[in-house]
Design a protein around this motif. Structure first.
Motif, PDB file in Angstrom:
ATOM      1  N   ASP A 372       0.861  -1.179   0.000  1.00  0.00           N
ATOM      2  CA  ASP A 372       0.000   0.000   0.000  1.00  0.00           C
ATOM      3  C   ASP A 372       0.897   1.229   0.000  1.00  0.00           C
ATOM      4  OD1 ASP A 372      -2.308  -1.489   0.022  1.00  0.00           O
ATOM      5  OD2 ASP A 372      -2.404  -1.576   2.199  1.00  0.00           O
ATOM      6  N   CYS A 373       0.608   2.155  -0.901  1.00  0.00           N
ATOM      7  CA  CYS A 373       1.596   3.195  -1.178  1.00  0.00           C
ATOM      8  C   CYS A 373       0.922   4.388  -1.840  1.00  0.00           C
ATOM      9  CB  CYS A 373       2.663   2.599  -2.107  1.00  0.00           C
ATOM     10  SG  CYS A 373       3.924   3.728  -2.692  1.00  0.00           S
ATOM     11  N   VAL A 374       1.481   5.580  -1.602  1.00  0.00           N
ATOM     12  CA  VAL A 374       1.105   6.794  -2.323  1.00  0.00           C
ATOM     13  C   VAL A 374       2.288   7.197  -3.200  1.00  0.00           C
ATOM     14  CG1 VAL A 374       0.547   9.247  -2.127  1.00  0.00           C
ATOM     15  CG2 VAL A 374      -0.508   7.603  -0.571  1.00  0.00           C
ATOM     16  N   GLU A 375       2.039   7.364  -4.495  1.00  0.00           N
ATOM     17  CA  GLU A 375       3.071   7.844  -5.413  1.00  0.00           C
ATOM     18  C   GLU A 375       2.846   9.334  -5.657  1.00  0.00           C
ATOM     19  OE1 GLU A 375       3.360   5.569  -9.011  1.00  0.00           O
ATOM     20  OE2 GLU A 375       2.830   3.681  -8.009  1.00  0.00           O
ATOM     21  N   LEU A 398       8.238  10.109  -6.036  1.00  0.00           N
ATOM     22  CA  LEU A 398       8.413   9.641  -4.659  1.00  0.00           C
ATOM     23  C   LEU A 398       7.382   8.552  -4.360  1.00  0.00           C
ATOM     24  CD1 LEU A 398       8.700  13.067  -2.770  1.00  0.00           C
ATOM     25  CD2 LEU A 398      10.575  11.660  -3.622  1.00  0.00           C
ATOM     26  N   PHE A 399       7.807   7.532  -3.625  1.00  0.00           N
ATOM     27  CA  PHE A 399       6.915   6.467  -3.175  1.00  0.00           C
ATOM     28  C   PHE A 399       6.853   6.523  -1.650  1.00  0.00           C
ATOM     29  CE2 PHE A 399       8.530   5.203  -7.251  1.00  0.00           C
ATOM     30  CZ  PHE A 399       7.443   4.616  -7.886  1.00  0.00           C
ATOM     31  N   VAL A 400       5.659   6.726  -1.108  1.00  0.00           N
ATOM     32  CA  VAL A 400       5.482   6.883   0.335  1.00  0.00           C
ATOM     33  C   VAL A 400       4.638   5.721   0.848  1.00  0.00           C
ATOM     34  CG1 VAL A 400       4.693   8.379   2.188  1.00  0.00           C
ATOM     35  CG2 VAL A 400       5.572   9.389   0.066  1.00  0.00           C
ATOM     36  N   LYS A 413      10.850   6.587  -0.543  1.00  0.00           N
ATOM     37  CA  LYS A 413      12.061   6.518  -1.353  1.00  0.00           C
ATOM     38  C   LYS A 413      11.771   7.101  -2.723  1.00  0.00           C
ATOM     39  CE  LYS A 413      11.564   1.677  -2.880  1.00  0.00           C
ATOM     40  NZ  LYS A 413      12.255   0.359  -2.874  1.00  0.00           N
ATOM     41  N   PRO A 414      12.799   7.643  -3.365  1.00  0.00           N
ATOM     42  CA  PRO A 414      12.600   8.263  -4.679  1.00  0.00           C
ATOM     43  C   PRO A 414      12.631   7.227  -5.797  1.00  0.00           C
ATOM     44  CG  PRO A 414      14.867   8.549  -3.997  1.00  0.00           C
ATOM     45  CD  PRO A 414      14.175   7.835  -2.866  1.00  0.00           C
TER      46      PRO A 414
END
Length: 509
Positions: A372-375, A398-400, A413-414
């Motif tokens: 699960d991630c926000v780009e 960016l991946f958060v 991380k970028p």
């Protein structure tokens, strides 16, 4: 093997085109000729573009295009299927494009050259069949690779025109990632570059004609949201004949006539329809012009995306933005989101609230988007260069990943390495009933353009729901290829006018 002289078939091809006869073109090659990884290869692969332009150049002729590209094929494979898939079709013109897979498989250049030379010999033995060769785009800093040299040498010895795909793509520019980013194949824009190179090679076979220059004006501009946008076509056609200028947008034509004798690039304005209410849209633009026996064309893509006003607008990310996993999406509780952007002096504050009924972090998977991630995507290049369709300095991904338990910290991380100054980025996450929230505080100085009003911007939500990785993705403005193509991004207005109209960004590249 020596292949000398100019093939009579080339002169015959030119005569038949001028007479308006049926011309059969077979495009022999590998995955590029097949349009591999294009969403619409029948329209956007380089053989298809080449055939459609040739048809417009010779409207009385009937261009019959037969694709014969196989992904992964080599010159040896092309030689083996030449009779069955090409010569049996009684073609008037065969375009031959190999070398990328020969290079990738480590084949000796001499072997590749022998196979390609044999293909040329067999085509030339077919009465009335002309041939064109194309160099393979090669991922190498060296513009003079052995496979490219071999194609050019065979063309020179055989008196056959060579379309330099490799050189044309290098001249057009692809950014630091090259023509095969992350192992992906060239996109529709680069296929248009290859098609132009092929068309220019054919032009060398044709009788000398007046040159007509056509160029669709490139760049990114901002407008109040509307259901159409202006496009400017620049035309130069010296001579006594009126110039007919045509702009085709997804197959629909608009025509204008320009006074004869234009010795400088003259702008001709058209209006292109868009979707309503700021919905993201992409249109293919084919502009061509005819003046007497002169002809010229250009092919570009227009992208219109929404602009969010910092401090005024909220973003909704919902089922309309699903780009992956539509069949498995079970509704807003499964995955959806809202976001706000606020400028606080020299900082941009982003809050993303995500509805997700099952939080998963797959530590065993390297790719952040397999949890699960926000780009988050940003494009801080100068305003006129924003939305250029390749990754270069100033474009950031960016991946958060949120913490999935109260004790687990947020991580980010970028997509590509960033300077150490990016450690000043502040990121927090919090669990909420039915989902999570991400708070991000970004110093505008990190974008390198503190005085800019607009910054390219997009958000994507990834949903894993299990150990196998990402199952669903939805995006605010762009698509699944945001990580490759910044022209898909929307934008954020950092200094919106009070009570100003909602805007859209329209880019043409």
């Amino acid at each position: 093997m020596a292949l000398l002289g100019v093939a009579p078939a080339h002169a015959r091809l030119a005569e038949r085109l001028e007479r308006g006869e049926t011309i059969t073109v077979v495009a022999l090659g590998d995955s590029l000729a097949a349009g591999f990884e294009l969403s619409d290869p029948k329209r956007d692969a380089y053989p298809s573009i080449f055939g459609s332009v040739l048809q417009r150049r010779y409207p009385k002729a009937r261009i019959r295009l037969i694709p014969a590209g196989i992904p992964g094929d080599t010159a040896r494979g092309g030689m083996r299927r030449l009779e069955r898939e090409v010569l049996s079709r009684d073609p008037d013109l065969v375009t031959v494009q190999f070398g990328g897979n020969d290079h990738g498989l480590g084949r000796a250049p001499a072997e590749f050259e022998r196979d390609l030379e044999e293909i040329v010999r067999l085509i030339r033995e077919q009465p009335g069949t002309a041939a064109l060769l194309a160099t393979p785009p090669i991922v190498s800093p060296d513009a003079d690779t052995p496979m490219v040299r071999a194609v050019k040498e065979i063309g020179k010895r055989a008196g056959i025109p060579v379309a330099d795909f490799d050189g044309a793509i290098r001249a057009r520019g692809t950014g630091p990632r090259g023509p095969f980013p992350f192992g992906r194949h060239p996109d529709a824009r680069l296929h248009a570059v290859m098609a132009r190179s092929l068309y220019e090679a054919v032009e060398t076979l044709l009788p000398c004609q007046r040159h007509v220059r056509v160029r669709i004006q490139e760049g990114a501009r901002y407008f109040p949201r509307a259901d159409s946008a202006p496009v400017e076509v620049l035309v130069e056609a010296p001579g006594p004949d009126p110039v007919t200028v045509v702009l085709e947008c997804d197959g629909v034509e608009q025509r204008q006539v320009v006074d004869p004798g234009t010795k400088a690039m003259v702008p001709v304005s058209f209006w292109v329809p868009l979707a309503k209410e700021g919905t993201p849209v992409r249109r293919r633009l084919l502009a061509w012009a005819r003046a007497g026996d002169g002809f010229g064309y250009d092919l570009r893509w227009l992208t219109a995306t929404p602009v969010v006003r910092a401090g005024q607008d909220g973003l909704v990310i919902d089922g309309r933005g699903l780009v992956l996993g539509r069949d498995g999406w079970r509704g807003p509780d499964d995955l959806s989101g809202r976001a706000t952007l606020i400028r606080e002096g020299d900082f941009l504050h982003l809050t993303v609230t995500v509805e997700d009924n099952r939080l998963v972090r797959n530590a065993h998977r390297w790719n952040a988007f397999d949890s699960d991630c926000v780009e988050l995507y940003l494009d801080s290049r100068p305003a006129g260069a924003q939305a250029r369709p390749y990754w270069e300095p100033g474009v950031i991904g960016l991946f958060v990943q949120p913490g999935t338990t109260p004790a687990e910290e947020v991580s980010w991380k970028p997509l590509e390495p960033l300077p150490d100054a990016w450690q000043a980025l502040e990121v927090r996450s919090a669990l909420m009933p039915g989902g999570y929230r991400i708070d991000l505080r970004l110093p505008l100085s990190l974008l390198g353009a503190p005085g800019s009003r607009y910054v390219g911007f997009d958000i994507a939500l990834d949903d894993a729901d299990g150990p196998r990785g990402r199952r669903t993705q939805m995006v605010w403005a762009g698509g699944a290829d945001d990580f490759i193509d910044p022209s898909l991004f929307g934008a954020v207005d950092l200094a919106p006018e009070p009570w100003g109209e909602p805007q859209m960004r329209v880019s043409v590249w």
